[in-house]
Design a protein around this motif. Structure first.
Motif, mmCIF file in Angstrom:
data_model
loop_
_atom_site.group_PDB
_atom_site.id
_atom_site.type_symbol
_atom_site.label_atom_id
_atom_site.label_comp_id
_atom_site.label_asym_id
_atom_site.label_seq_id
_atom_site.Cartn_x
_atom_site.Cartn_y
_atom_site.Cartn_z
ATOM 1 N N HIS A 901 0.839 -1.208 0.000
ATOM 2 C CA HIS A 901 0.000 0.000 0.000
ATOM 3 C C HIS A 901 0.869 1.251 0.000
ATOM 4 C CE1 HIS A 901 1.115 -0.578 4.187
ATOM 5 N NE2 HIS A 901 0.680 0.631 4.481
ATOM 6 N N CYS A 1189 -7.666 5.589 -2.088
ATOM 7 C CA CYS A 1189 -6.491 4.716 -2.192
ATOM 8 C C CYS A 1189 -6.800 3.309 -2.669
ATOM 9 C CB CYS A 1189 -5.758 4.657 -0.854
ATOM 10 S SG CYS A 1189 -6.766 3.981 0.440
ATOM 11 N N HIS A 1193 -5.594 -1.830 1.218
ATOM 12 C CA HIS A 1193 -4.936 -0.959 2.197
ATOM 13 C C HIS A 1193 -5.268 -1.500 3.583
ATOM 14 C CE1 HIS A 1193 -4.029 2.622 4.592
ATOM 15 N NE2 HIS A 1193 -3.376 3.086 3.558
#
Length: 1388
Positions: A901, A1189, A1193
């Motif tokens: 990530h 994102c 994650h």
């Protein structure tokens, strides 16, 4: 997440705030606070036409604040021109209530209508227009007047406070529709943009008036002025009635004018009314109805949705908003009015005078300081707004230059008493430093300097108000103007420093005295340089820093671009060799310019690290002396030879022993530190402090002070810097005399130590070292035996201290500056300084970068997007130009899979920053009329799969008939269309080469699709990042990036270009101290005391910042968490709701911080029985996170566990499984399959299977969990026992089910069936699991348990500080949340 919580008030800020309060100071603070909080009282207010009502007021309020309240209340909001009277005496607007005679509990204040003036009439019209726009979001989309968006109310159906009626709904499970939209489900690849701004039904405009505008008949002619006419308005009502209105001294009335004939006589009837609203309500029934409804809605909204933010927040997406006629907006566009500036007599504000006068306010006691900080903050935010507006006007060409004859890049401007210059290299000023690249970097360096000097806050030393604005590809620096500077030549004005980078240098006694006070907190060394006549000049700053005494007699410093020392890793100097760590990483590297500086945070961390080293070296030598005395060996004689090394303990380095001892030693060190450190807190310290010095005692202490006179040891900050693993420096003898500290190699961020031996052996040495250092300071040193003095001397030399009797590290910012020459006699010192800089560079590469990566591995840093990644880098003092290095380091880490990530966010940041660099120069070549076409073309090249060909905008202005002749002419002619030649492949080539040359990182990609494929990025995320960085606002709709047949963006999709603004953030220091002490108390387990301190901090923050600020947001979040833990769910909900609203408004609707806040709010909603709301909030958080994102994650695991648990609670088992199994997968990936988090995930999945009566699957999952517990915490641990009990229960259930099934098979319908226990999970059990996964565990505690718990918490903190993993010691409570609370079980 590191971006959140207390960390937002990052170490850096506590450093600058002088948070070095000792305990004594804090008590006195609390005393002072009690004094200010006089009790409030109630007054009655009687307004014309309304019933009297009660109003709660406080004695410090001004009368004006009651005015504001009345202008906001539903029944009195239409009045602006009135006075308040007590017994027929008019109250002064600016008087404090406590100073008014006869005003007491129950007094009756009358609202009395006053005659209008032109100014009052204008204010009235403006206010009515604001009321009509009360629910209209267009100001927020356009980024004006500090409005910004908030969507929380869409998900909570209005205010959460009055949740009585909704509670019932929550408990009737059938009514809840729990199915999320398709794009929110785990595994969905769809990333729609529209849900980012859900439609708020309140925003559907309720039209009260069609047109309200100034009449063309203004201003009134002389004879009408004498009848009291002030101005004329023209309106069209909803019923299509065109009316002309006169504003007179007595109020508003209809006149007989029409569009083309002027007849100012009152109409019949004239409807004379004191307020425009009263007049319109009589004329237009639709106005009356809609205005009343509108005001009802307006006051129902949460105040935090309406209050202005201190600094403008821009939204990168917006819907197509209808452009309406608005006279006030039109007028504002052409006047330089800022905010309600009409309250200030005179037209423009003297910004410099305001900024400096607020600094001069008294700061002796708390009320004074609050007043001062409030004034400083207010002026700063006004100045930032004015500077932003001016910068845009300059770039848009609306301001005339003060040197109009010069070419455009060299022009300078003055507007509204602010000086503007462009970020280009004018007159080859920066030629030797890198030309335009240096001129572009200098303003931000200068701003960092202004920030640093402002934070030290030395009385008598003044800096300029400075704002740096990036807009349309240009960088503008806006500064306040030193009085008198424009009348004289710079050469005459500068009495300190150099105007030509060190060729000519002057110095000045008063400046040296003032700057000396900043020398210690900013770690700047006093030094001599040679001027053009080879005379030695003493400076206490870099040579570029200029001192000018203004006509107002104040001492100003400007050009602070080299406040901090140069970064040698990016500054190749011939003949200088960097330390081996730097060289190994490929440094020094050529950078665009020679202004690369180290960040202040790095300097602080480096000095702190050296301080620990210094203590260890002294302790080591003392131990050796002791050992040597005992064994009667006189080996120390060689030590008296100057230049010889300190003999290190003979240590054979076995990695295990050494690593372990480094941990034990640092641990004991920190303990010892914190005891001995509080010795003499009167003066400021030489030791590195997390805080610069307390603002009032910045006078530098004499040089002979030892290192222990500090008021905050290196490890007593709130988030003590675990980010600096201790690297032990082993002194080695070199042939040429001086000591060369040699840093040991580091693998993977774990610094190994050359010391062996147990902690017990080290403590006596440390204690002695401390005593010695204290006694050295206490006397002149005569009473101390020379051997001991030598111990300190050797340790000082080894760590590079500038004093021989105490620890004091400072940097000379002029080292390696081209053009600066130093006197012969300081050659040794300069050599030392060069070494120190090389060590600092090595420290960055070998300690800070590995420690950042380590923090990401153990999830104490969790960046989610570019902004939070940058923040994580900056907190550790790492400049963004090291991004390539950080990524390369991650690439070589064995645990790379667990950093995926982080790597992805880093790559995305690197690509969008490169694109921004290219976009900047690209935009400079575009003329205004082609701007939207050029921006959409750039975005197509950057993101679209379509091989973009620019569509030159058809010239709207060319008439059809002449078209044939003009076919070949391009609008604007000349080279204005160079931008249209850009192709996707060329742009991506440029991005790859920019990544190589700027970040020294090799990207392997030729277009957007390859990037997405290779690095797992999302186009929507890249679009968000580039839009935020470049200030682009796009139309909110679904973009098809992957179409090969048409481009994703057209020019209609680009709505606006916003400025990107950097400015100083003044701090509320007292409030911050309270906040820190509150946090500390909470960490020690004193929740109630902590809660009181945090509440106090909240009051003080509000006092300084007003209602909206990012620090208030952190305060509210912690408060909500404490309320929740102490069982006050309702209060927790209310505080957290404020935190969410504030985060949306101040940071942005999809900022990672906002996502966190949504998650906390969902938990408190669930605890309050509002299940459907909790789900909506969690779905919103998941959508935002997917957008920011993507799904992969670590934080997504926590979010999905939350969603899965709530769904389990409402018996949506299949949906619940999808989320929980996703969480399990993510946890296994990022925490390793053997982590306790994974065990808990298995358990949660097993519970859902149990509810579905699929016992085999449940058993399988729980067995996995049991195995992890057994291996990690052993058979005896309660978690292992619980798991084993649950396994037994599941087995029984499975057996019972099988029996029943067999019975049915055997006997068919007349089988006697045992009732099976299929239980829907109770809300209480779901809430318990929710608390566990969010890191909150409630334990019914006896007093004894509490003591044990505190001891345990302290032990853990020490372990964390010494860098041991807590994984194997902890109870199982997953994800670490930022506010560490003893009941929060923090697991790494």
């Amino acid at each position: 997440m590191n971006g959140g919580g207390a960390h937002n008030l990052s170490e850096e800020e506590s450093k600058q705030d002088g948070a070095g309060d000792t305990d004594g100071g804090e008590d006195s603070n609390e005393q002072e606070v009690i004094v200010i909080q006089d009790t409030g009282f109630t007054v009655k207010i009687q307004a014309p036409g309304t019933e009297p009502f009660d109003l709660q007021v406080s004695p410090q309020e001004m009368v004006q604040e009651i005015h504001q309240v009345l202008m906001d209340r539903e029944d009195t909001c239409h009045r602006t021109c009135f006075s308040l009277q007590l017994d027929s005496n008019v109250l002064d607007n600016f008087a404090e209530l406590k100073s008014i005679e006869g005003l007491q509990e129950g007094s009756l204040l009358k609202v009395v209508e006053e005659p209008y003036t032109v100014r009052e009439a204008r204010i009235h019209v403006r206010h009515i227009r604001d009321l009509l726009k009360g629910l209209d979001p267009s100001d927020a989309y356009n980024g004006v007047d500090c409005n910004s968006l908030s969507f929380l109310s869409v998900f909570t159906d209005g205010d959460l406070g009055d949740s009585g009626k909704r509670k019932k709904k929550g408990s009737e499970l059938e009514q809840i529709d729990c199915t999320p939209p398709e794009h929110i489900l785990p595994g969905s690849k769809e990333r729609p943009l529209l849900p980012l701004q859900p439609q708020n039904k309140d925003w559907k405009p309720m039209q009260c008036l069609k047109v309200l505008t100034m009449s063309g008949w203004n201003p009134p002619p002389g004879n009408r002025k004498m009848h009291g006419d002030l101005m004329y308005l023209y309106m069209v009502t909803v019923e299509e009635r065109h009316i002309s209105i006169t504003a007179s001294t007595r109020g508003f009335y209809l006149n007989q004018s029409t569009t083309y004939t002027f007849n100012p006589k009152p109409a019949n009837p004239s409807f004379l009314s004191h307020s425009l609203v009263e007049l319109l309500s009589q004329i237009s029934p639709a106005f009356k109805k809609n205005f009343t409804a509108l005001q009802k809605k307006r006051v129902q909204r949460h105040p935090f949705e309406r209050i202005a933010t201190p600094f403008q927040v821009y939204s990168w997406t917006a819907p197509q908003v209808d452009h309406t006629m608005d006279c006030v907006r039109a007028e504002d566009a052409y006047t330089s009015r800022l905010g309600y500036e009409e309250h200030i007599p005179g037209q423009t504000r003297d910004w410099n005078e305001e900024l400096q006068t607020t600094r001069e306010l008294a700061r002796k006691n708390l009320p004074d300081r609050l007043l001062r900080e409030r004034a400083i903050f207010k002026v700063h935010s006004d100045f930032a707004a004015a500077a932003t507006r001016g910068s845009m006007a300059v770039i848009d060409g609306n301001v005339m230059a003060i040197n109009p004859g010069e070419e455009t890049r060299m022009q300078m401007f003055i507007w509204n008493n602010i000086f503007f210059s462009l970020g280009f290299d004018v007159r080859d000023h920066y030629r030797e430093l890198g030309g335009d690249a240096a001129a572009h970097a200098a303003p931000t360096n200068d701003l960092n300097g202004v920030r640093a000097y402002g934070a030290v806050d030395v009385e008598g030393l003044y800096t300029l108000g400075t704002v740096v604005v990036d807009y349309r590809g240009y960088r503008v620096t806006a500064q306040s103007i030193i009085p008198g500077i424009l009348e004289r030549e710079q050469e005459q004005s500068v009495i300190y420093g150099s105007i030509d980078f060190g060729k000519t240098v002057v110095s000045h006694g008063k400046y040296l005295e003032l700057l000396e006070k900043t020398s210690r907190p900013l770690k700047v060394q006093r030094h001599n340089v040679l001027n053009e006549k080879d005379e030695s000049m003493e400076l206490c700053s870099s040579v570029e820093c200029k001192g000018i005494i203004g006509n107002d007699g104040r001492h100003y410093i400007l050009d602070l671009l080299r406040t901090f020392p140069p970064d040698l890793n990016f500054l190749p100097v011939e003949g200088e060799e960097l330390s081996p760590e730097s060289v190994r990483q490929g440094f020094p590297r050529q950078h665009r310019h020679r202004l690369a500086c180290l960040r202040q945070e790095l300097i602080e961390a480096f000095v702190e690290h050296r301080y620990l080293l210094f203590m260890k070296m002294a302790a080591l030598q003392l131990m050796q002396q002791k050992a040597n005395k005992e064994s009667k060996l006189a080996t120390l004689t060689e030590n008296s030879i100057p230049g010889a090394a300190v003999p290190a303990l003979p240590s054979t380095e076995t990695p295990d022993a050494s690593a372990e001892s480094s941990e034990t030693s640092t641990e004991t060190l920190t303990d010892a530190n914190s005891d001995a450190v509080q010795t003499e807190t009167t003066s400021t310290s030489d030791a590195p402090q997390p805080a610069a010095t307390e603002a009032t005692t910045t006078e530098a202490a004499p040089k002979t002070e030892p290192m222990t006179e500090t008021d905050s040891s290196a490890t007593t900050t709130t988030n003590a810097s675990q980010a600096t693993p201790i690297e032990d420096v082993v002194p080695t003898v070199t042939t040429n005399g001086p000591l060369v500290p040699f840093a040991t190699a580091i693998q993977n961020g774990e610094c190994e130590s050359p010391l062996e031996g147990k902690a017990e052996d080290i403590i006596p040495g440390l204690a002695q070292a401390k005593e010695l250092a204290e006694s050295l300071a206490a006397e002149d040193g005569s009473g101390i035996d020379p051997k001991s003095r030598e111990v300190v001397l050797n340790a000082c030399k080894a760590v590079g201290s500038i004093s021989n009797t105490s620890f004091d590290i400072r940097f000379n910012p002029d080292i390696f500056s081209p053009g600066v020459r130093f006197p012969e006699d300081s050659a040794d010192d300069i050599q030392k300084q060069k070494q120190l800089l090389k060590d600092a560079g090595a420290f960055m590469v070998s300690c800070q970068i590995p420690s950042l990566v380590k923090d990401c591995l153990d999830h104490s840093a969790l960046p989610m997007d570019g902004a939070t990644l940058t923040e994580a880098l900056h907190q550790r003092g790492i400049n963004v130009r090291y991004l390539g290095n950080v990524l390369a380091f991650v690439d070589q880490t064995p645990a790379k899979a667990q950093l995926e990530h982080f790597y992805r966010i880093g790559i995305s940041e690197l690509i969008t920053r490169c694109a921004k660099h290219i976009f900047k120069t690209y935009l400079q070549g575009v003329e205004l009329s082609a701007l939207s076409a050029a921006v959409s073309h750039f975005l197509n090249c950057f993101l679209s799969s379509f091989d973009a060909v620019a569509h030159l905008p058809a010239d709207e202005l060319v008439s059809r008939r002449k078209n044939r002749k003009r076919r070949n002419r391009v609008p604007g002619g000349g080279d204005n269309t160079a931008w249209a030649c850009l192709t996707p492949s060329e742009l991506w080539k440029n991005i790859v080469s920019e990544a190589q040359s700027y970040y020294h990182f090799t990207l392997h990609c030729e277009n957007a699709d390859q990037v997405v494929e290779k690095y797992g990025l999302q186009k929507i995320t890249l679009l968000r990042e580039i839009s935020i960085k470049a200030g682009i606002q796009i139309l909110i709709k679904e973009y098809n990036f992957d179409s090969r047949h048409k481009p994703a963006f057209t020019e209609e999709d680009i709505l606006n270009i916003f400025p990107v603004v950097k400015h100083v953030n003044p701090k509320a220091s007292d409030a911050f101290h309270f906040f820190q002490s509150g946090q500390a108390k909470v960490q020690q387990g004193y929740l109630k005391e902590g809660c009181e301190l945090i509440n106090e901090a909240l009051n003080l923050f509000n006092n300084v910042y007003g209602a909206m600020h990012v620090e208030i947001c952190a305060c509210l979040r912690l408060l909500a968490r404490l309320n929740y833990i102490m069982g006050d769910h309702h209060e927790a909900l209310s505080n957290q709701q404020k935190a969410v609203l504030m985060s949306e408004r101040v940071l942005g609707v999809e900022h990672p911080n906002t996502i966190q806040e949504y998650m906390h709010l969902a938990l408190y909603c669930f605890a309050n029985g509002q299940l459907s709301t909790a789900l909506k909030l969690l779905y919103r958080a998941r959508y935002l996170m997917l957008m920011v994102c993507g799904e992969d994650h670590p934080e997504m695991a926590l979010l999905d566990s939350n969603i899965g648990l709530v769904l389990h609670g409402v018996m949506e088992y299949d949906l619940s499984l999808r989320f929980l199994e996703n969480a399990l997968a993510i946890n296994s990936k990022y925490h390793g399959p053997r982590s306790l988090k994974v065990a808990l995930s298995h358990h949660l999945v097993a519970r859902v299977y149990e509810s579905k009566a699929e016992f085999r699957s449940a058993l399988q999952q729980e067995k996995e969990g049991y195995t992890i517990y057994k291996n990690q915490v052993g058979e005896a641990h309660e978690k292992t026992k619980e798991s084993s009990e649950y396994l037994k229960y599941l087995t029984q259930q499975a057996v019972a089910l099988q029996r029943t099934m067999n019975e049915i098979y055997k006997n068919g319908s007349n089988a006697s069936i045992m009732p099976l226990k299929f239980t829907a999970p109770s809300m209480a059990s779901v809430l318990e699991q929710l608390n566990i996964i969010n890191g909150i565990i409630f334990i019914p505690l006896s007093q004894k348990d509490l003591e044990n718990l505190k001891a345990e918490v302290q032990r853990r903190q020490q372990l964390q500080e010494s860098g041991k993993s807590v994984e194997d010691l902890t109870v199982d409570g997953p994800l670490e949340l930022e506010d560490k609370i003893p009941m929060d079980v923090n697991v790494n």
